[in-house]
Write a protein that holds these residues in place. Structure first.
Motif, PDB file in Angstrom:
ATOM      1  N   HIS A 170       2.222 -11.003 -27.811  1.00 34.66           N
ATOM      2  CA  HIS A 170       0.751 -10.418 -27.432  1.00 34.66           C
ATOM      3  C   HIS A 170      -0.322 -11.514 -28.746  1.00 34.66           C
ATOM      4  CE1 HIS A 170      -2.567  -7.254 -28.488  1.00 34.66           C
ATOM      5  NE2 HIS A 170      -3.350  -7.848 -29.778  1.00 34.66           N
ATOM      6  N   PHE A 171      -0.125 -11.870 -29.938  1.00 30.27           N
ATOM      7  CA  PHE A 171      -0.168 -13.075 -30.266  1.00 30.27           C
ATOM      8  C   PHE A 171      -0.582 -14.914 -29.536  1.00 30.27           C
ATOM      9  CE2 PHE A 171       0.677  -8.931 -33.227  1.00 30.27           C
ATOM     10  CZ  PHE A 171      -0.775  -8.962 -33.558  1.00 30.27           C
ATOM     11  N   PRO A 173      -1.380 -16.141 -27.101  1.00 31.25           N
ATOM     12  CA  PRO A 173      -3.001 -16.532 -26.103  1.00 31.25           C
ATOM     13  C   PRO A 173      -3.735 -16.415 -27.107  1.00 31.25           C
ATOM     14  CG  PRO A 173      -1.574 -14.499 -24.686  1.00 31.25           C
ATOM     15  CD  PRO A 173      -0.606 -15.033 -26.674  1.00 31.25           C
ATOM     16  N   LYS A 174      -4.133 -15.218 -28.038  1.00 37.98           N
ATOM     17  CA  LYS A 174      -4.846 -16.167 -29.151  1.00 37.98           C
ATOM     18  C   LYS A 174      -4.832 -17.531 -29.572  1.00 37.98           C
ATOM     19  CE  LYS A 174      -4.478 -11.317 -30.288  1.00 37.98           C
ATOM     20  NZ  LYS A 174      -5.895 -10.631 -29.905  1.00 37.98           N
ATOM     21  N   LEU A 175      -3.335 -17.660 -29.789  1.00 38.33           N
ATOM     22  CA  LEU A 175      -3.729 -19.430 -30.343  1.00 38.33           C
ATOM     23  C   LEU A 175      -3.537 -20.780 -29.261  1.00 38.33           C
ATOM     24  CD1 LEU A 175      -0.928 -18.588 -32.820  1.00 38.33           C
ATOM     25  CD2 LEU A 175      -4.246 -19.209 -33.545  1.00 38.33           C
ATOM     26  N   THR A 176      -3.018 -20.212 -28.410  1.00 41.32           N
ATOM     27  CA  THR A 176      -2.924 -21.518 -27.145  1.00 41.32           C
ATOM     28  C   THR A 176      -2.576 -20.380 -25.834  1.00 41.32           C
ATOM     29  OG1 THR A 176      -1.422 -23.129 -26.441  1.00 41.32           O
ATOM     30  CG2 THR A 176      -0.427 -21.743 -27.689  1.00 41.32           C
ATOM     31  N   LYS A 177      -3.259 -21.239 -24.161  1.00 39.72           N
ATOM     32  CA  LYS A 177      -2.970 -20.640 -23.261  1.00 39.72           C
ATOM     33  C   LYS A 177      -2.164 -21.803 -22.590  1.00 39.72           C
ATOM     34  CE  LYS A 177      -6.085 -17.197 -23.234  1.00 39.72           C
ATOM     35  NZ  LYS A 177      -6.977 -16.701 -22.297  1.00 39.72           N
ATOM     36  N   SER A 181       3.028 -16.975 -22.333  1.00 38.51           N
ATOM     37  CA  SER A 181       3.214 -16.139 -23.898  1.00 38.51           C
ATOM     38  C   SER A 181       4.384 -15.599 -23.447  1.00 38.51           C
ATOM     39  CB  SER A 181       2.387 -15.530 -23.939  1.00 38.51           C
ATOM     40  OG  SER A 181       1.846 -14.007 -23.445  1.00 38.51           O
ATOM     41  N   HIS A 306      -0.337 -11.458 -15.000  1.00 36.88           N
ATOM     42  CA  HIS A 306      -0.870 -12.333 -17.095  1.00 36.88           C
ATOM     43  C   HIS A 306      -0.660 -12.778 -16.918  1.00 36.88           C
ATOM     44  CE1 HIS A 306      -2.097  -7.773 -17.169  1.00 36.88           C
ATOM     45  NE2 HIS A 306      -1.248  -7.441 -17.284  1.00 36.88           N
TER      46      HIS A 306
END
Length: 519
Positions: A170-171, A173-177, A181, A306
């Motif tokens: 969950h978290f 992808p908010k930092l890096t893609k 994930s 996803h």
């Protein structure tokens, strides 16, 4: 004929990493479905590899993942138990042939008949099925060999690792893609478990528990070509054909519905008939190479989408990675904690379930809300194919009832004294009674006009109703004039004889589906 990089917007790196993630999640599912079908784990793994590779290259939906599935496995178990695995391989080959024929005759287009409430019920029910399937990982064998629910420290360890996996997915992808994930979560949780020597079940423990063999591994060889060892007789065909037909239908329904779902997620459009041929070819090959057959997998497809997988390369790489695990990397895959894979599947459940369906329940017709709940429930209780068929039938009956109940007509009399009836709804099997009740042959004037300008004669029952109406006026010695009918309708109205007047100049040109025309 095909192109691995079928989506120019997709990234090779994203496709490969997504394929690796999917391959890792495929392993326990393929083993579990093989166990459900009553065959060896390698039969499920070979099917996942061959079905996944062939459909990825030749199928109609880039980015969709196919392999051995539970919906097919529950049908196969009775065949394997009664006749053996060789009959299963022969059935899978015949199943593939039937699917190819479905694609050749362009039957894939009939997936358009599935209403949106049925689709919502399908994905919601499937999310519940995926969730319930993961609950089996919370059971362990006691000293007597019975399966019991985890308790105490093992349960807390399992839940903690699942929560960690889901949090990373969950978290991150908010930092890096930069990497999927799901893949990162599997790697981190695996490293944590082995680095800290945590006691929790791994993939190899799962395989050994499923097979009852403490020495079982995932290491294998390349599948070998072999013609199924069954008698080439009519008796054999009688045995395998019913199973093949059911498996082909379930496989195509699940595949085409998954294709539609992936279409919506990616805002692209797959090719249903090509997918039918691709699935069929994959099953024919699988049957000759010792696989259990399969179809599209919505859970793995969601993981792929996803994780950034968009082109055929993602599905093909997933299959090749899986083969690599079987041939060279079995020991590494066996180390993965089951908790990490369960966490990935729980994220799939959350992403698959249409939470918006709760919000719209009070905004849509009650019949549609009922269909959503019904299809979800039947999916959980039986299987996806039966649930979709039930949903389509209920929706069709509701549609027929609504239109039958609203059969009306504009009625007018012109200066010549001719009475005109202008039906305002389609004329079909469910509305013919209401249609006939509109007319009063005994008290109508000598000339009566039925104008189908705003109606449509939909089926053979409607044509028979028109014939019946003509006979009523004939018995009263009156003339019935029918206008705006198609040529097919005029051809079949033989009972009205010379009393039928047709407005040829304004007749529409549409087809009417009837047995008479088909013959």
């Amino acid at each position: 004929m095909f192109e691995l990089r079928s989506n120019p917007q997709a990234s090779v790196k994203a496709d490969l990493l997504s394929g690796l993630t999917v391959a890792l999640a495929l392993v326990p599912e393929a083993v579990a479905f093989a166990f459900v079908a009553g065959v060896e784990p390698m039969v499920g793994l070979y099917a996942a590899f061959m079905i996944g590779l062939i459909t990825a290259i030749f199928g109609g939906r880039p980015g969709m993942i196919s392999g051995a599935t539970g919906a097919l496995a529950v049908v196969m178990v009775a065949l394997v138990a009664e006749h053996g695995v060789q009959y299963l391989f022969a059935t899978v080959v015949l199943m593939g042939v039937l699917q190819i024929l479905a694609g050749v005759f362009k039957l894939g287009k009939f997936i358009r008949l599935v209403p949106h409430p049925v689709m919502l019920g399908f994905v919601n029910g499937l999310a519940i099925v995926i969730f319930l399937a993961q609950l089996g990982q919370f059971k362990v064998q006691d000293a007597s060999g019975d399966w019991v629910w985890m308790q105490g420290a093992p349960l807390y360890m399992m839940l903690g690792l699942i929560a960690l996996t889901m949090a990373i997915i969950h978290f991150l992808p908010k930092l890096t893609k930069a990497i999927p994930s799901s893949l990162a979560a599997i790697v981190v949780v695996t490293a944590l478990v082995h680095g800290l020597d945590l006691q929790t079940a791994s993939v190899v423990d799962f395989v050994r528990a499923m097979t009852g063999n403490d020495a079982a591994t995932l290491e294998g060889t390349l599948p070998n070509f072999a013609i199924p060892m069954v008698p080439m007789t009519l008796d054999t065909l009688v045995i395998i054909f019913p199973y093949a037909l059911i498996l082909a239908a379930i496989g195509l329904i699940e595949s085409l519905l998954t294709l539609t779902l992936v279409d919506e997620l990616t805002q692209t459009r797959g090719k249903g008939n090509r997918e039918c041929v691709g699935q069929g070819a994959a099953n024919v090959v699988t049957g000759f190479f010792g696989g259990m057959g399969g179809c599209a997998m919505i859970g793995q497809s969601m993981i792929n989408i996803h994780s950034g997988g968009r082109s055929r390369l993602s599905g093909a790489s997933a299959a090749l990675f899986l083969l690599g695990f079987i041939l060279f990397g079995a020991s590494l895959i066996e180390m993965i904690p089951i908790a990490a894979l369960v966490g990935v599947m729980f994220i799939v459940v959350l992403g698959t379930f249409e939470w918006s369906s709760f919000r719209i329940m009070n905004k849509i017709p009650r019949s549609d809300a009922f269909v959503i709940v019904l299809v979800s429930a039947v999916t959980v209780i039986t299987d996806l194919a039966i649930a979709v068929l039930v949903g389509v039938i209920v929706s069709a009956l509701r549609f027929a009832w609504d239109h039958a109940a609203h059969m009306t007509a504009k009625i007018d009399t012109d200066e010549q004294g001719w009475k005109s009836y202008q039906p305002q709804s389609p004329l079909f099997f469910a509305s013919i009674t209401s249609f006939l009740d509109l007319f009063d042959a005994k008290n109508d004037p000598q000339d009566v006009v039925v104008d189908f300008r705003d109606s449509r004669v939909a089926d053979h029952s409607a044509l028979e109703a028109i014939d019946t109406l003509a006979e009523r006026y004939l018995r009263e010695g009156k003339r019935l004039h029918l206008r705006h009918l198609s040529p097919e309708c005029r051809q079949l109205l033989h009972k009205a004889g010379d009393l039928v007047e047709v407005n040829v100049m304004e007749d529409p040109n549409y087809k009417v589906a009837t047995d008479k025309l088909a013959g």
